[in-house]
Motif scaffolding. Structure first.
Motif, PDB file in Angstrom:
ATOM      1  N   GLY A 134       0.898  -1.097   0.043  1.00 28.01           N
ATOM      2  CA  GLY A 134       0.192  -0.015   0.029  1.00 28.01           C
ATOM      3  C   GLY A 134       0.855   1.362   0.101  1.00 28.01           C
ATOM      4  N   GLU A 135       0.052   2.237   0.582  1.00 26.56           N
ATOM      5  CA  GLU A 135       0.817   3.590   0.536  1.00 26.56           C
ATOM      6  C   GLU A 135       1.046   3.945   1.917  1.00 26.56           C
ATOM      7  N   ARG A 136       2.241   4.958   2.179  1.00 27.77           N
ATOM      8  CA  ARG A 136       2.430   5.534   3.287  1.00 27.77           C
ATOM      9  C   ARG A 136       1.843   7.090   3.205  1.00 27.77           C
ATOM     10  N   THR A 137       1.005   7.272   4.147  1.00 26.84           N
ATOM     11  CA  THR A 137       0.548   8.696   4.136  1.00 26.84           C
ATOM     12  C   THR A 137       0.927   9.429   5.170  1.00 26.84           C
ATOM     13  N   GLU A 174      -1.424  10.231   7.145  1.00 27.25           N
ATOM     14  CA  GLU A 174      -2.361  10.063   8.204  1.00 27.25           C
ATOM     15  C   GLU A 174      -2.072   8.594   8.760  1.00 27.25           C
ATOM     16  N   GLY A 175      -1.055   7.917   7.925  1.00 30.52           N
ATOM     17  CA  GLY A 175      -0.755   6.628   8.390  1.00 30.52           C
ATOM     18  C   GLY A 175      -0.736   5.561   7.303  1.00 30.52           C
ATOM     19  N   ASP A 176      -0.373   4.378   7.532  1.00 23.90           N
ATOM     20  CA  ASP A 176      -0.254   3.413   6.294  1.00 23.90           C
ATOM     21  C   ASP A 176      -1.484   3.086   5.838  1.00 23.90           C
ATOM     22  N   VAL A 177      -1.675   2.803   4.595  1.00 21.89           N
ATOM     23  CA  VAL A 177      -3.154   2.390   3.895  1.00 21.89           C
ATOM     24  C   VAL A 177      -2.831   1.240   2.966  1.00 21.89           C
ATOM     25  N   VAL A 178      -3.257   0.044   3.298  1.00 27.62           N
ATOM     26  CA  VAL A 178      -3.019  -1.089   2.546  1.00 27.62           C
ATOM     27  C   VAL A 178      -4.006  -1.075   1.317  1.00 27.62           C
ATOM     28  N   THR A 179      -3.555  -1.480   0.160  1.00 28.51           N
ATOM     29  CA  THR A 179      -4.327  -1.493  -1.002  1.00 28.51           C
ATOM     30  C   THR A 179      -4.515  -2.816  -1.662  1.00 28.51           C
ATOM     31  N   GLU A 180      -3.634  -3.640  -0.973  1.00 32.41           N
ATOM     32  CA  GLU A 180      -3.543  -5.243  -1.574  1.00 32.41           C
ATOM     33  C   GLU A 180      -2.840  -6.138  -0.781  1.00 32.41           C
ATOM     34  N   ASN A 181      -3.283  -7.563  -1.086  1.00 32.11           N
ATOM     35  CA  ASN A 181      -2.687  -8.575  -0.226  1.00 32.11           C
ATOM     36  C   ASN A 181      -1.806  -9.144  -1.362  1.00 32.11           C
ATOM     37  N   TYR A 182      -0.603  -9.658  -1.131  1.00 35.06           N
ATOM     38  CA  TYR A 182       0.437 -10.035  -2.037  1.00 35.06           C
ATOM     39  C   TYR A 182       0.587 -11.460  -1.789  1.00 35.06           C
ATOM     40  N   TRP A 183      -0.069 -12.481  -2.182  1.00 34.02           N
ATOM     41  CA  TRP A 183       0.052 -13.923  -1.507  1.00 34.02           C
ATOM     42  C   TRP A 183       1.197 -14.460  -1.949  1.00 34.02           C
TER      43      TRP A 183
END
Length: 132
Positions: A29-32, A34-43
């Motif tokens: 995800g992204e570091r903002t 406001e905090g880290d925001v997960v956008t996807e899982n990488y299996w």
């Protein structure tokens, strides 16, 4: 760290599919500000194929890093499941948590579904977030 419900559902589905072995991967995800925001899982495959341990293949780790960079994403967390134990780091998890820049998330399927993430420094939990 914020993990959207859709990503949490993917983790649950993956953990159930891989059970009784531990399932694992990276949360990207992204570091903002406001905090880290997960956008996807990488299996990633648990090459230990064990209900009590997990290990990533180095080639999978490099592929994940290459993928994340190509999408402009960061590896925010290393995650794995605990099919038959609570969502807390085992002694082995603490010993192997050696990247201070990421969180370590554990999805438990034991006595309900629980997802927590931890900041681990020097083999000690210094922060815990409850996600589910």
């Amino acid at each position: 760290m914020t993990i959207p419900r859709q990503v949490i559902e993917e983790l649950i589905e993956q953990a159930r599919r891989d059970a009784p072995d531990e399932s694992c991967g990276y949360l990207l995800g992204e570091r903002t500000d406001e905090g880290d925001v997960v956008t996807e899982n990488y299996w990633m495959e648990n090459i230990d194929h064990s209900p009590e341990h997990f290990a990533f293949a180095p080639k999978d780790q490099f592929a994940a890093l290459k993928y994340a960079r190509s999408k402009g994403l960061k590896i925010l967390a290393n995650w794995h499941s605990h099919p038959a134990s609570p969502s807390r780091p085992s002694q082995e998890d603490l010993r192997l948590a050696n990247d201070p820049t990421i969180r370590y998330a554990i999805l438990s399927l034991h006595q309900g579904i629980h997802l927590n993430s931890f900041k681990i420094l020097g083999g000690e939990v210094v922060d815990k977030e409850i996600h589910l």
